[in-house]
Design an enzyme around this catalytic site. Structure first.
Site, PDB file in Angstrom:
ATOM      1  NE  ARG A   1      -7.196   5.357   3.654  1.00 22.99           N
ATOM      2  CZ  ARG A   1      -7.888   4.933   4.718  1.00 22.99           C
ATOM      3  NH1 ARG A   1      -8.709   5.778   5.343  1.00 22.99           N
ATOM      4  NH2 ARG A   1      -7.764   3.698   5.166  1.00 22.99           N
TER       5      ARG A   1
ATOM      6  NE  ARG B   1      -4.247  -1.747   1.408  1.00 22.69           N
ATOM      7  CZ  ARG B   1      -5.352  -1.948   2.093  1.00 22.69           C
ATOM      8  NH1 ARG B   1      -5.723  -1.070   2.990  1.00 22.69           N
ATOM      9  NH2 ARG B   1      -6.119  -2.991   1.857  1.00 22.69           N
TER      10      ARG B   1
ATOM     11  CG  ASP C   1      -9.636  -3.119  -4.486  1.00 21.67           C
ATOM     12  OD1 ASP C   1      -9.302  -2.479  -3.473  1.00 21.67           O
ATOM     13  OD2 ASP C   1     -10.407  -4.103  -4.446  1.00 21.67           O
TER      14      ASP C   1
ATOM     15  NE  ARG D   1      -9.929   8.121  -4.006  1.00 23.52           N
ATOM     16  CZ  ARG D   1     -10.331   7.454  -2.919  1.00 23.52           C
ATOM     17  NH1 ARG D   1      -9.484   6.652  -2.309  1.00 23.52           N
ATOM     18  NH2 ARG D   1     -11.552   7.569  -2.472  1.00 23.52           N
TER      19      ARG D   1
ATOM     20  CE1 TYR E   1     -12.570  -7.780   1.300  1.00 25.85           C
ATOM     21  CE2 TYR E   1     -10.915  -9.298   0.488  1.00 25.85           C
ATOM     22  CZ  TYR E   1     -11.273  -8.233   1.289  1.00 25.85           C
ATOM     23  OH  TYR E   1     -10.333  -7.631   2.080  1.00 25.85           O
TER      24      TYR E   1
END
Lengths: 344, 344
Positions: free
Chosen positions: A22, A18, A67, A31, A142
């Site tokens: 963020r 990652r 993703d 974003r 998922y």
């Protein structure tokens, strides 16, 4: 790339799961204008955020921004990614919903990712570019849970009540994942990583019976077309599955801080290179702790057949200067020369 | 009680973590009229829901209905329990907030729990009544994170930046927890269980340095006043911590499905009894799977020094008839006579 193959290296390479994300203000700026999925599906944007940690922190590998749920979408599931995490509408619960999933052509339905990899591999010649996918068990979690997955009741219910249906789901995911990774390699990925984030939920017996054969299928299928491309297998909280992870066929095992690297090295020797395993929380803490964690990790492997990384994705609250300190410290670590070590 | 002490038993006793809870319509009926904390703090209500699984399913032990965050509240923290889980206002983040926590008198500030235990132990004479508390590390996770705890960034930040402050927090929790458990035993608890739900987040080194000494302190302090009362230690996803869990001083180790009971038995022999370890998801599945899981668990320990249980709390979606089948099947399992086994 040499570390993946256990070839001698001058220093231990380092990147962060990652690393495009963020904690970087430059990522947050993009974003603010574009949704998560928009960034994934627009090659120029995906390339830009993939390159940010390379430009800012000089990481040794660039992983394409995407993703693990993209293949679920390409197989026909609806996908929304909001603040509460991903939400796959109409989760898989029976044979009919497995049958409705279609086999996708990665160069068609996920062309954006292949395009991003083509641009990336031209942009950073000489730096490895990584592709990735979810491992079949984790993607199935998922796809069956849909949204919340605390304790994974739906996926285990399907598994226990309808084992044949569950197996057909894993088969379908494995085949599509193998073709998806193959397309990423053809588009320029130097190596690919399979994320089996939820493998640790299974007991050893269930892992062997359910998840392992599907992961082996993916790796076998990718290797048959691309025998030279290293494959990295990530999992977390899997110290109880260590022996079985050694049977997946992966070249590199990416571990978290719960599995001591020294123990994994003793168990696998030169059969598998290792990646990891610093607790991402260490990057919240003071620089001295970051240095200790890196030195300990390298001491456990003597730095050979080892890619430094975190044991899980970097946390959004990580100060950028701590991430930089992690990368810079790793890149300055001195290794004992191989000849001297062999001479002992 | 005999199983805790590794004494010969006629059959393996069985109960279920969270056996008083949302899967029971009788529990939901009470919760329609009373909040979660209201039930905890009203002895008559706590007794009623504690007894429901005993009356309905004939479990072999009655655990008092309460919450592991009650001591945090008694130490002065605000606590709200809503649909999104517990929320401790003003989480602990520095030395000043640790200093503000006060040592509480369990018979004053948590008298409701002692009263519930007094009523329970009179109501079900001959059936063991269990008290419980969170282990210091796990309670500290909640007290420092406050609410969300994905990856435990706040607790690890405090731990890495202010290790002395974090240790003082664990000390304070350990001392209060020991007195809280002591009061539960004095009020009638036949045995007590420490829940170290988040121990598995720590590496072995961190567990030994941080969590283990605090757990040892609780157990030592309780044992010094109540040497005959069995203490059960629960944790999950801790196969990497198994050796260290053997050093806690607990009489019984409660494990989840990730740790094979046979491996734990080989490691600890008669030094520790075992509890567990059926995946609660098995109770969602068909009855045949429940039977297999129980037979496998008992085969691993030969049924001695073993309390059958789940590896984690029963899931809210579990059909009551499956929970009943779990209890009934466990209670019908035949053990090989001890004499025959010894004679081999």
């Amino acid at each position: 790339m040499r570390a993946c193959r256990f070839l001698p290296v001058e220093r231990v390479p380092v990147w962060m799961m990652r690393q495009a994300g963020r904690y970087l203000p430059e990522y947050r700026a993009i974003r603010e204008k574009h949704s998560f999925l928009e960034v994934c599906r627009t090659p120029e944007l995906a390339v830009e955020v993939s390159l940010q940690p390379y430009r800012l922190l000089h990481v040794d590998a660039v992983i394409v921004f995407s993703d693990i749920l993209i293949p679920a979408m390409a197989m026909g599931m609806g996908l929304q990614i909001g603040d509460g995490g991903p939400d796959l509408g109409n989760p898989i619960r029976d044979a009919a919903s497995v049958a409705r999933l279609h086999n996708f052509d990665p160069e068609q339905e996920t062309r954006f990712l292949c395009d991003a990899l083509r641009i990336l591999s031209r942009s950073v010649a000489g730096v490895p570019v990584l592709g990735f996918a979810g491992a079949p068990w984790t993607l199935a979690c998922y796809m069956v849970e849909g949204k919340s997955k605390d304790g994974f009741p739906a996926v285990k219910q399907l598994l226990y009540h309808e084992p044949a249906v569950f197996r057909s789901l894993l088969d379908k995911i494995a085949d599509n994942t193998a073709r998806y990774l193959g397309a990423q390699i053809a588009a320029g990925a130097s190596a690919v990583q399979l994320f089996d984030t939820w493998a640790g939920e299974l007991s050893l017996d269930d892992y062997r019976a359910i998840a392992l054969p599907a992961t082996q299928q993916v790796i076998r299928q990718v290797k048959s077309a691309h025998p030279e491309t290293p494959m990295i297998l990530y999992s977390k909280a899997t110290s109880h599955l260590l022996d079985a992870l050694g049977e997946t066929g992966a070249d590199v095992l990416s571990l978290d801080w719960r599995v001591p690297l020294g123990e994994a090295r003793r168990r696998f020797g030169h059969r598998m290179a290792l990646q990891g395993n610093v607790d991402p929380c260490v990057l919240l803490g003071p620089p001295a702790g970051i240095e200790t964690a890196l030195r300990d990790a390298v001491a456990a492997t003597e730095g050979h057949g080892h890619i430094l990384n975190l044991g899980h994705g970097i946390l959004p609250d990580t100060p950028v200067e701590h991430a930089r300190h992690f990368i810079e410290t790793a890149q300055k670590l001195q290794l004992a020369p191989v000849t001297a070590r062999t001479g002992r």
